[in-house]
Design a protein around this motif. Structure first.
Motif, PDB file in Angstrom:
ATOM      1  N   GLN A   1    -120.793  40.195  23.131  1.00 42.88           N
ATOM      2  CA  GLN A   1    -119.824  39.993  22.060  1.00 42.88           C
ATOM      3  C   GLN A   1    -119.395  41.294  21.389  1.00 42.88           C
ATOM      4  OE1 GLN A   1    -122.845  38.557  22.192  1.00 42.88           O
ATOM      5  NE2 GLN A   1    -122.352  36.463  22.814  1.00 42.88           N
ATOM      6  N   ASN A   2    -120.284  42.287  21.311  1.00 35.48           N
ATOM      7  CA  ASN A   2    -120.023  43.433  20.437  1.00 35.48           C
ATOM      8  C   ASN A   2    -119.789  44.769  21.131  1.00 35.48           C
ATOM      9  OD1 ASN A   2    -120.281  41.960  17.912  1.00 35.48           O
ATOM     10  ND2 ASN A   2    -122.457  41.793  18.408  1.00 35.48           N
ATOM     11  N   LEU A   3    -120.533  45.095  22.169  1.00 29.48           N
ATOM     12  CA  LEU A   3    -120.373  46.401  22.810  1.00 29.48           C
ATOM     13  C   LEU A   3    -119.134  46.391  23.696  1.00 29.48           C
ATOM     14  CD1 LEU A   3    -121.536  49.234  23.240  1.00 29.48           C
ATOM     15  CD2 LEU A   3    -122.840  48.328  25.161  1.00 29.48           C
ATOM     16  N   PHE A   4    -118.125  47.177  23.327  1.00 26.30           N
ATOM     17  CA  PHE A   4    -116.872  47.130  24.083  1.00 26.30           C
ATOM     18  C   PHE A   4    -116.448  48.477  24.651  1.00 26.30           C
ATOM     19  CE2 PHE A   4    -115.494  48.055  19.727  1.00 26.30           C
ATOM     20  CZ  PHE A   4    -114.569  49.072  19.916  1.00 26.30           C
ATOM     21  N   ALA A   5    -117.111  49.600  24.257  1.00 25.82           N
ATOM     22  CA  ALA A   5    -116.649  50.903  24.727  1.00 25.82           C
ATOM     23  C   ALA A   5    -117.799  51.880  24.903  1.00 25.82           C
ATOM     24  CB  ALA A   5    -115.626  51.484  23.751  1.00 25.82           C
ATOM     25  N   VAL A   6    -117.619  52.806  25.843  1.00 23.16           N
ATOM     26  CA  VAL A   6    -118.558  53.902  26.079  1.00 23.16           C
ATOM     27  C   VAL A   6    -117.739  55.186  26.210  1.00 23.16           C
ATOM     28  CG1 VAL A   6    -120.263  54.896  27.664  1.00 23.16           C
ATOM     29  CG2 VAL A   6    -120.254  52.425  27.222  1.00 23.16           C
ATOM     30  N   ARG A   7    -118.223  56.252  25.578  1.00 27.00           N
ATOM     31  CA  ARG A   7    -117.539  57.537  25.640  1.00 27.00           C
ATOM     32  C   ARG A   7    -118.512  58.634  26.079  1.00 27.00           C
ATOM     33  NH1 ARG A   7    -114.044  54.498  25.379  1.00 27.00           N
ATOM     34  NH2 ARG A   7    -112.392  54.232  23.808  1.00 27.00           N
ATOM     35  N   LEU A   8    -117.971  59.603  26.806  1.00 30.27           N
ATOM     36  CA  LEU A   8    -118.717  60.829  27.108  1.00 30.27           C
ATOM     37  C   LEU A   8    -117.962  61.973  26.457  1.00 30.27           C
ATOM     38  CD1 LEU A   8    -120.911  62.493  28.530  1.00 30.27           C
ATOM     39  CD2 LEU A   8    -119.404  62.616  30.536  1.00 30.27           C
ATOM     40  N   LEU A   9    -118.611  62.653  25.502  1.00 30.91           N
ATOM     41  CA  LEU A   9    -118.010  63.788  24.832  1.00 30.91           C
ATOM     42  C   LEU A   9    -118.649  65.077  25.353  1.00 30.91           C
ATOM     43  CD1 LEU A   9    -117.780  62.630  21.091  1.00 30.91           C
ATOM     44  CD2 LEU A   9    -116.285  62.093  23.035  1.00 30.91           C
ATOM     45  N   ILE A  10    -117.817  65.974  25.873  1.00 36.89           N
ATOM     46  CA  ILE A  10    -118.285  67.278  26.317  1.00 36.89           C
ATOM     47  C   ILE A  10    -117.955  68.254  25.196  1.00 36.89           C
ATOM     48  CG2 ILE A  10    -118.163  69.038  28.118  1.00 36.89           C
ATOM     49  CD1 ILE A  10    -117.088  66.853  30.009  1.00 36.89           C
ATOM     50  N   ASN A  11    -118.972  68.676  24.464  1.00 36.61           N
ATOM     51  CA  ASN A  11    -118.777  69.480  23.261  1.00 36.61           C
ATOM     52  C   ASN A  11    -118.619  70.974  23.597  1.00 36.61           C
ATOM     53  OD1 ASN A  11    -118.603  70.030  20.510  1.00 36.61           O
ATOM     54  ND2 ASN A  11    -120.810  70.129  20.243  1.00 36.61           N
TER      55      ASN A  11
ATOM     56  N   GLN B   1    -120.713  53.402  36.603  1.00 38.42           N
ATOM     57  CA  GLN B   1    -121.443  52.322  37.278  1.00 38.42           C
ATOM     58  C   GLN B   1    -122.120  51.407  36.266  1.00 38.42           C
ATOM     59  OE1 GLN B   1    -124.085  54.388  39.960  1.00 38.42           O
ATOM     60  NE2 GLN B   1    -122.395  55.229  41.179  1.00 38.42           N
ATOM     61  N   ALA B   2    -122.732  51.994  35.237  1.00 37.04           N
ATOM     62  CA  ALA B   2    -123.395  51.189  34.203  1.00 37.04           C
ATOM     63  C   ALA B   2    -122.384  50.337  33.453  1.00 37.04           C
ATOM     64  CB  ALA B   2    -124.145  52.102  33.235  1.00 37.04           C
ATOM     65  N   CYS B   3    -121.229  50.897  33.164  1.00 38.02           N
ATOM     66  CA  CYS B   3    -120.179  50.127  32.475  1.00 38.02           C
ATOM     67  C   CYS B   3    -119.711  48.961  33.344  1.00 38.02           C
ATOM     68  CB  CYS B   3    -118.995  51.025  32.134  1.00 38.02           C
ATOM     69  SG  CYS B   3    -119.306  52.187  30.784  1.00 38.02           S
ATOM     70  N   GLU B   4    -119.536  49.215  34.624  1.00 35.47           N
ATOM     71  CA  GLU B   4    -119.092  48.155  35.535  1.00 35.47           C
ATOM     72  C   GLU B   4    -120.106  47.022  35.606  1.00 35.47           C
ATOM     73  OE1 GLU B   4    -117.651  47.599  40.205  1.00 35.47           O
ATOM     74  OE2 GLU B   4    -118.163  49.586  39.431  1.00 35.47           O
ATOM     75  N   VAL B   5    -121.377  47.383  35.703  1.00 36.98           N
ATOM     76  CA  VAL B   5    -122.434  46.370  35.773  1.00 36.98           C
ATOM     77  C   VAL B   5    -122.463  45.513  34.514  1.00 36.98           C
ATOM     78  CG1 VAL B   5    -124.947  46.054  35.767  1.00 36.98           C
ATOM     79  CG2 VAL B   5    -123.893  47.659  37.369  1.00 36.98           C
ATOM     80  N   ASN B   6    -122.184  46.128  33.363  1.00 34.66           N
ATOM     81  CA  ASN B   6    -122.247  45.411  32.094  1.00 34.66           C
ATOM     82  C   ASN B   6    -120.899  44.861  31.631  1.00 34.66           C
ATOM     83  OD1 ASN B   6    -125.146  45.802  30.831  1.00 34.66           O
ATOM     84  ND2 ASN B   6    -124.622  47.747  31.803  1.00 34.66           N
ATOM     85  N   GLY B   7    -119.891  44.954  32.495  1.00 32.14           N
ATOM     86  CA  GLY B   7    -118.602  44.363  32.169  1.00 32.14           C
ATOM     87  C   GLY B   7    -117.826  45.101  31.093  1.00 32.14           C
ATOM     88  N   ILE B   8    -118.040  46.416  30.970  1.00 31.35           N
ATOM     89  CA  ILE B   8    -117.321  47.224  29.974  1.00 31.35           C
ATOM     90  C   ILE B   8    -116.241  48.016  30.702  1.00 31.35           C
ATOM     91  CG2 ILE B   8    -117.522  49.094  28.295  1.00 31.35           C
ATOM     92  CD1 ILE B   8    -120.466  48.224  27.934  1.00 31.35           C
ATOM     93  N   ASP B   9    -114.987  47.770  30.360  1.00 32.97           N
ATOM     94  CA  ASP B   9    -113.892  48.441  31.055  1.00 32.97           C
ATOM     95  C   ASP B   9    -113.258  49.558  30.232  1.00 32.97           C
ATOM     96  OD1 ASP B   9    -112.566  47.000  29.133  1.00 32.97           O
ATOM     97  OD2 ASP B   9    -111.515  45.674  30.525  1.00 32.97           O
TER      98      ASP B   9
END
Length: 312
Positions: free
Chosen positions: A223-233, A272-280
């Protein structure tokens, strides 16, 4: 309780209870006439109140939905990365630059909150809560995750997980103070490619396939987790090194592409982790905690998307 939770029937019930209490008090002081008059008037008021409030109920509901209830909503963002990668500085860039309000601190987590205004035409205000994971062992996320931020197991409340990496290790002088500016560039100018590769390898040892699985296990909810980001600082430092000629094969306009290539292994694992968990909703961004480059854009986009989900 907000206005949203009180129905027309609720208003009339409250008035009826008040009428009954006054009637009982009047009877208790042996004034039946007053009780009869008061009871009659308030009974009529109950009926009138239902008629009066009913036409305005949609207006009250709409006002509450748009201006009162959203203030209690909270966009939760979890930051994960090696120490000295700039996580706290990134938080300060998005929240209050000088000193974001630290709501909670544990051995492994620092949690900051601030109310952010979203939108211009139809503004809303949300609490943004950002947890900075301080621990050196990602497994501790599973053990010491504060329920106030994460929510209960089985109903996690986190909306976005942000992984933070950087291609340059911190360099200190003889007194232990971190180098900055020209001194830092000079220290990194020797074997720059090698230093970048060593830093990236140390980060890939920290954020492995299994680390990512642990983090998703601790933070994920359908219900809640909808996004993942990778920040290269440290975009500013990277561009300075390119301009200095320390990375002669890198086009100054292709700094992000250069870093994306260097972190491709990690990017593949996150995808791959996002795909497995249904996060697009996954993306990679080159940012600078030092100058603020792309920080506001990345986090404002997260909160805007959170806002749109809440309005559905």
């Amino acid at each position: 309780m907000s206005l949203q939770g009180i129905t027309v029937k609720g208003y009339t019930t409250i008035l009826f209870i008040v009428a009954m209490l006054i009637t009982i008090i009047a009877l208790a002081i042996y004034n039946p006439a007053f009780a009869a008059v008061t009871g009659g008037l308030l009974t009529i008021s109950v009926g009138v109140a239902e008629i009066v409030f009913k036409p305005f109920r949609p207006i009250i509901d709409n006002f509450t939905k748009r201006h009162i209830r959203p203030q209690s909503d909270k966009c939760r963002i979890l930051l994960v990365g090696l120490g000295r990668s700039g996580k706290t500085s990134i938080i300060k860039r998005f929240l209050t630059v000088d000193s974001p309000q630290q709501e909670e601190s544990t051995q492994d987590f620092h949690i900051y909150e601030e109310s952010k205004r979203i939108g211009l035409q139809d503004p809303h205000r949300y609490l943004v809560s950002i947890a900075d994971y301080q621990g050196q062992k990602p497994s501790q996320i599973m053990v010491n995750s504060p329920s106030k931020f994460f929510g209960p197991k089985g109903n996690r409340m986190i909306n976005t997980v942000v992984f933070v990496v950087d291609p340059f290790s911190e360099v200190r002088d003889k007194s232990g103070e971190p180098l900055e500016g020209e001194e830092l560039i000079e220290a990194l100018a020797h074997d720059t490619q090698k230093q970048i590769q060593e830093r990236i390898e140390s980060q890939l040892e920290y954020v492995t396939k299994y680390t990512i699985e642990l983090i998703f296990s601790a933070a994920f909810s359908t219900q809640n987790l909808f996004a993942v980001r990778l920040l290269i600082n440290k975009a500013d430092l990277l561009k300075a090194m390119i301009a200095r000629g320390c990375l002669p094969d890198v086009d100054p306009q292709a700094a992000k592409a250069f870093m994306t290539d260097k972190y491709q292994n990690l990017i593949n694992k996150l995808e791959q982790a996002c795909e497995v968990n249904g996060i697009d909703d996954f993306s990679v961004h080159l940012v600078s905690a030092h100058t603020g480059e792309n920080i506001q854009e990345v986090f404002s986009d997260i909160v805007e998307k959170y806002h749109r989900r809440k309005m559905l």
